[in-house]
Scaffold this active site. Structure first.
Site, PDB file in Angstrom:
ATOM      1  N   ASP A  39       0.839  -1.202   0.000  1.00 52.08           N
ATOM      2  CA  ASP A  39       0.000   0.000   0.000  1.00 52.08           C
ATOM      3  C   ASP A  39       0.874   1.252   0.000  1.00 52.08           C
ATOM      4  O   ASP A  39       2.052   1.208   0.359  1.00 52.08           O
ATOM      5  CB  ASP A  39      -0.874   0.035   1.261  1.00 52.08           C
ATOM      6  CG  ASP A  39      -1.897  -1.084   1.272  1.00 52.08           C
ATOM      7  OD1 ASP A  39      -2.263  -1.591   0.197  1.00 52.08           O
ATOM      8  OD2 ASP A  39      -2.322  -1.447   2.394  1.00 52.08           O
TER       9      ASP A  39
ATOM     10  N   TYR B  45       5.894  -9.662   7.184  1.00 56.37           N
ATOM     11  CA  TYR B  45       5.743  -8.242   7.485  1.00 56.37           C
ATOM     12  C   TYR B  45       6.079  -7.999   8.948  1.00 56.37           C
ATOM     13  O   TYR B  45       5.947  -8.893   9.784  1.00 56.37           O
ATOM     14  CB  TYR B  45       4.301  -7.784   7.253  1.00 56.37           C
ATOM     15  CG  TYR B  45       3.869  -7.706   5.819  1.00 56.37           C
ATOM     16  CD1 TYR B  45       3.981  -6.513   5.103  1.00 56.37           C
ATOM     17  CD2 TYR B  45       3.330  -8.810   5.164  1.00 56.37           C
ATOM     18  CE1 TYR B  45       3.567  -6.426   3.781  1.00 56.37           C
ATOM     19  CE2 TYR B  45       2.917  -8.735   3.836  1.00 56.37           C
ATOM     20  CZ  TYR B  45       3.035  -7.538   3.156  1.00 56.37           C
ATOM     21  OH  TYR B  45       2.640  -7.453   1.849  1.00 56.37           O
TER      22      TYR B  45
END
Lengths: 274, 274
Positions: free
Chosen positions: B69, B129
């Site tokens: 993103d 992540y």
């Protein structure tokens, strides 16, 4: 001596009618000429003083545990400030109130009444710095301005062996720039460790602890450890540099943007493990 | 299905006459609309492609292990690129050559010929992540744009208990935004730990591992763990959210600037401990 030290480190009094507060301040060093107020450059001291002035009369500049060079960061700098006893923001609300006025590059992490006799600079028993290296062939964008990029391989064991030869009480004249104080200092810790991160990931931290440091001393110590890490200096060479008392013998001062003022200790503080 | 997967994860071939290279790319997400090329916004993909074009003909866009993103950082993103076999910069010199053209916010950490059949997206076995929290009453300037500031106290044990209820293979429809793929995923690890730093210092890391994730899923998982950390959600509540398959039931998506793509695993890679 410009600043005669009293016998006890807790014998400093605020001006009459003032309350002394102890703050912890953090900053990103990039936009500042250092802590100390300057005539023609932005300083953290002036920036913080201006935030106080937004909240009420603040006749005195804040005082920090140590000066820092331009570009050096602070993770947790002890600071004291003397405010009129009727300053309208109480200590418990002060950090939040100041942070609303401070730029994103400076913040007050906490604020509380200082212990009796406390002075951020003269009561300080130990100052702690960390210098960060990004040890990898290529630069890393997330460490730009936050760590020194060292593209050539470094021998961490050799760096720690050289560090051992620097630790202790020595005349550090060979590690000082434009220094007019006496040059004997006690270097209490100088260690190179991997991390942060579970496996280091190429980031190394050099921890530097002592009561006080000469001007540019920390950056000269790190530059000298880099020579050791590159195989250009062994512990006997380090001892020869100390003996020489010549600045030109030691390694160059490394860039300021890998350096962080990490914390300081005062009488009565819980000993930190940083 | 737009992308039929072959049986083996290493059965993807570069275009005729091209050599496929595997790169590791890192970036500071602040100035980018994410990895993926966009018509009217800067992307990491276009930025990297433009650097290749400075070195020679580069007919194909690079392909990453995952999209990210806008604002999300990457510590180590695997990327492949197909170059003409006679591309004038050999792989061993490519990282350095690209970094000379890339802006300070993007760097290629390494580059090498890809294993036969390698595809950065389709061969990927696991994506990792990390989400960083700055847990302290006041903001910290050195974590601005690098971690989410959480001023209220969080219960780490409650967060890990909730994480346990999310780990495993579930229908994660309640954690997806505008997702047109099927919504069952295997969440292999979701853990909250203190650090980096010897004692945490207020920085916490949330590690999130899985083969693949739904759109905004990682940020929704973190938002849900925050509710658990604030005492607003227990493991039974987490199970109810999963069962509901309603996005409105889970926690809000946290800000992208605390999120880092930390790494990815492929067949034959040494298993990392990140």
């Amino acid at each position: 001596m410009t600043h005669p030290l009293p016998t006890s480190p807790l014998r400093f009094q605020p001006p009459d009618g003032c309350q002394r507060l102890r703050l912890t301040v953090a900053w990103d060093g990039a936009p500042y000429a250092g802590w100390q107020a300057q005539a023609n450059a932005p300083s953290v001291q002036d920036t913080l003083h201006a935030a106080f002035a937004r909240l009420g009369p603040a006749p005195f500049r804040p005082v920090a545990a140590g000066r820092t060079d331009a570009g050096v960061h602070a993770e947790a700098m002890p600071v004291h400030v003397d405010l009129p006893a009727d300053f309208r923001v109480p200590p418990a609300r002060l950090a939040r109130a100041l942070n609303a006025w401070l730029p994103p590059t400076v913040a007050v992490l906490d604020a509380a009444p200082a212990p009796p006799g406390f002075h951020a600079r003269f009561s300080c028993l130990e100052r702690r710095y960390v210098y960060r290296l990004w040890c990898a062939p290529q630069r890393h964008p997330l460490w730009a301005g936050r760590a020194l990029h060292v593209p050539q391989p470094l021998d961490m064991a050799a760096m720690n062996a050289a560090a051992q030869a620097l630790t202790g009480t020595h005349d550090f004249a060979a590690f000082a720039t434009q220094e007019d104080r006496q040059t004997v200092r006690e270097l209490r810790a100088l260690t190179v460790v991997p991390g942060p991160g579970a496996n280091g990931d190429g980031i190394w931290a050099i921890h530097v602890h002592g009561e006080s440091f000469l001007r540019h001393m920390v950056r000269g110590l790190v530059g000298t450890l880099l020579l050791a890490g590159q195989g250009k200096l062994d512990p006997a060479g380090v001892a020869a540099i100390l003996r020489s008392r010549q600045r030109a013998q030691a390694g160059a001062n490394v860039a300021p943007d890998g350096l962080y003022f990490a914390g300081a200790l005062y009488p009565g503080d819980p000993a930190s493990t940083t």
